[in-house]
Design a protein around this motif. Sequence first.
Motif, mmCIF file in Angstrom:
data_model
loop_
_atom_site.group_PDB
_atom_site.id
_atom_site.type_symbol
_atom_site.label_atom_id
_atom_site.label_comp_id
_atom_site.label_asym_id
_atom_site.label_seq_id
_atom_site.Cartn_x
_atom_site.Cartn_y
_atom_site.Cartn_z
ATOM 1 N N PHE A 12 -69.828 1.931 51.344
ATOM 2 C CA PHE A 12 -71.124 2.580 51.531
ATOM 3 C C PHE A 12 -71.937 2.523 50.240
ATOM 4 C CE2 PHE A 12 -73.835 6.398 51.661
ATOM 5 C CZ PHE A 12 -74.501 6.172 52.857
ATOM 6 N N GLU A 13 -71.307 2.855 49.114
ATOM 7 C CA GLU A 13 -71.981 2.810 47.813
ATOM 8 C C GLU A 13 -72.405 1.387 47.452
ATOM 9 O OE1 GLU A 13 -69.786 6.560 45.588
ATOM 10 O OE2 GLU A 13 -68.796 4.597 45.591
ATOM 11 N N LYS A 14 -71.569 0.418 47.797
ATOM 12 C CA LYS A 14 -71.896 -0.983 47.505
ATOM 13 C C LYS A 14 -73.092 -1.455 48.327
ATOM 14 C CE LYS A 14 -67.243 -2.292 46.130
ATOM 15 N NZ LYS A 14 -66.051 -3.089 46.454
ATOM 16 N N ILE A 15 -73.184 -0.989 49.582
ATOM 17 C CA ILE A 15 -74.320 -1.357 50.429
ATOM 18 C C ILE A 15 -75.604 -0.757 49.857
ATOM 19 C CG2 ILE A 15 -75.374 -1.016 52.715
ATOM 20 C CD1 ILE A 15 -73.215 -2.955 53.104
ATOM 21 N N ILE A 16 -75.572 0.517 49.463
ATOM 22 C CA ILE A 16 -76.749 1.152 48.860
ATOM 23 C C ILE A 16 -77.163 0.410 47.597
ATOM 24 C CG2 ILE A 16 -77.585 3.227 47.676
ATOM 25 C CD1 ILE A 16 -76.004 4.875 49.693
ATOM 26 N N GLU A 17 -76.198 0.070 46.768
ATOM 27 C CA GLU A 17 -76.494 -0.682 45.547
ATOM 28 C C GLU A 17 -77.123 -2.036 45.873
ATOM 29 O OE1 GLU A 17 -73.685 -2.923 42.516
ATOM 30 O OE2 GLU A 17 -73.601 -0.745 42.221
ATOM 31 N N PHE A 18 -76.597 -2.701 46.895
ATOM 32 C CA PHE A 18 -77.145 -3.996 47.307
ATOM 33 C C PHE A 18 -78.618 -3.852 47.680
ATOM 34 C CE2 PHE A 18 -78.330 -6.900 50.712
ATOM 35 C CZ PHE A 18 -78.097 -8.129 50.098
ATOM 36 N N SER A 43 -70.016 -5.419 61.871
ATOM 37 C CA SER A 43 -69.921 -4.066 62.439
ATOM 38 C C SER A 43 -69.928 -3.003 61.343
ATOM 39 C CB SER A 43 -68.696 -3.925 63.336
ATOM 40 O OG SER A 43 -67.522 -4.190 62.613
ATOM 41 N N PHE A 44 -69.283 -3.268 60.196
ATOM 42 C CA PHE A 44 -69.295 -2.312 59.091
ATOM 43 C C PHE A 44 -70.714 -2.140 58.552
ATOM 44 C CE2 PHE A 44 -69.257 -1.338 54.555
ATOM 45 C CZ PHE A 44 -68.592 -0.120 54.576
ATOM 46 N N VAL A 45 -71.414 -3.251 58.370
ATOM 47 C CA VAL A 45 -72.783 -3.185 57.850
ATOM 48 C C VAL A 45 -73.670 -2.420 58.822
ATOM 49 C CG1 VAL A 45 -74.829 -4.544 57.244
ATOM 50 C CG2 VAL A 45 -72.582 -5.264 56.437
ATOM 51 N N THR A 48 -72.881 1.294 58.744
ATOM 52 C CA THR A 48 -73.375 1.849 57.488
ATOM 53 C C THR A 48 -74.883 2.013 57.537
ATOM 54 O OG1 THR A 48 -71.549 0.823 56.285
ATOM 55 C CG2 THR A 48 -73.439 1.512 54.980
ATOM 56 N N LEU A 49 -75.585 1.050 58.123
ATOM 57 C CA LEU A 49 -77.039 1.142 58.247
ATOM 58 C C LEU A 49 -77.445 2.312 59.132
ATOM 59 C CD1 LEU A 49 -77.955 -2.633 58.627
ATOM 60 C CD2 LEU A 49 -78.085 -1.201 56.589
ATOM 61 N N SER A 50 -76.680 2.566 60.185
ATOM 62 C CA SER A 50 -76.965 3.718 61.051
ATOM 63 C C SER A 50 -76.853 5.014 60.267
ATOM 64 C CB SER A 50 -76.001 3.742 62.236
ATOM 65 O OG SER A 50 -76.189 2.620 63.045
ATOM 66 N N LYS A 51 -75.829 5.106 59.423
ATOM 67 C CA LYS A 51 -75.642 6.296 58.593
ATOM 68 C C LYS A 51 -76.777 6.407 57.571
ATOM 69 C CE LYS A 51 -72.232 8.642 55.732
ATOM 70 N NZ LYS A 51 -70.913 8.590 55.125
ATOM 71 N N LEU A 52 -77.156 5.280 56.976
ATOM 72 C CA LEU A 52 -78.252 5.275 56.008
ATOM 73 C C LEU A 52 -79.551 5.759 56.638
ATOM 74 C CD1 LEU A 52 -77.844 1.937 54.006
ATOM 75 C CD2 LEU A 52 -77.882 4.229 53.067
ATOM 76 N N LYS A 53 -79.810 5.300 57.852
ATOM 77 C CA LYS A 53 -81.058 5.656 58.534
ATOM 78 C C LYS A 53 -81.143 7.168 58.757
ATOM 79 C CE LYS A 53 -83.960 4.240 62.365
ATOM 80 N NZ LYS A 53 -84.093 3.341 63.492
ATOM 81 N N GLU A 54 -80.014 7.805 59.026
ATOM 82 C CA GLU A 54 -79.979 9.248 59.263
ATOM 83 C C GLU A 54 -80.079 10.053 57.974
ATOM 84 O OE1 GLU A 54 -76.421 10.184 61.399
ATOM 85 O OE2 GLU A 54 -76.871 8.767 62.999
ATOM 86 N N GLU A 55 -79.499 9.550 56.885
ATOM 87 C CA GLU A 55 -79.343 10.350 55.669
ATOM 88 C C GLU A 55 -80.244 9.953 54.497
ATOM 89 O OE1 GLU A 55 -75.225 10.424 54.615
ATOM 90 O OE2 GLU A 55 -74.593 11.050 56.608
ATOM 91 N N TYR A 56 -80.935 8.820 54.594
ATOM 92 C CA TYR A 56 -81.721 8.328 53.456
ATOM 93 C C TYR A 56 -83.155 8.016 53.861
ATOM 94 C CZ TYR A 56 -77.527 8.000 50.634
ATOM 95 O OH TYR A 56 -76.413 8.303 49.914
ATOM 96 N N ASP A 57 -84.079 8.154 52.905
ATOM 97 C CA ASP A 57 -85.490 7.818 53.100
ATOM 98 C C ASP A 57 -85.812 6.505 52.399
ATOM 99 O OD1 ASP A 57 -86.427 9.937 54.649
ATOM 100 O OD2 ASP A 57 -86.757 11.220 52.898
ATOM 101 N N GLY A 58 -86.822 5.814 52.935
ATOM 102 C CA GLY A 58 -87.278 4.578 52.310
ATOM 103 C C GLY A 58 -86.579 3.345 52.836
#
Length: 93
Positions: A12-18, A43-45, A48-58
């Motif tokens: 998850f942290e690596k995806i955010i960093e990417f 499927s992992f990506v 992770t994107l679904s989680k990002l969409k719920e918890e992160y802005d931008g």
Amino acid sequence: MNEKNTTPRTGFEKIIEFFNENLEISHPIAIAEVVEKTGFSWSFVKNTLSKLKEEYDGFFFEKSGNTWLIWKDRNHIIKKLDNTCSRFLVDDE
């Protein structure tokens, strides 16, 4: 002394960093490109994107035809803030 943080990062942290370091503002890319560049499974990506969409802005992702597109609208995606003035806005629903 220059000590590096040797704590293992999660996927998850690596995806955010990417996204923060490699994704251009308002320039959509396909999930397949993220899979290719990060080495994570599709499927992992997507999960992770679904989680990002719920918890992160931008950060945004949506399906266009047969392809999932991802883009950001600021330099760095940030965790959603709970206590902002926007909580006082009334929904028009």
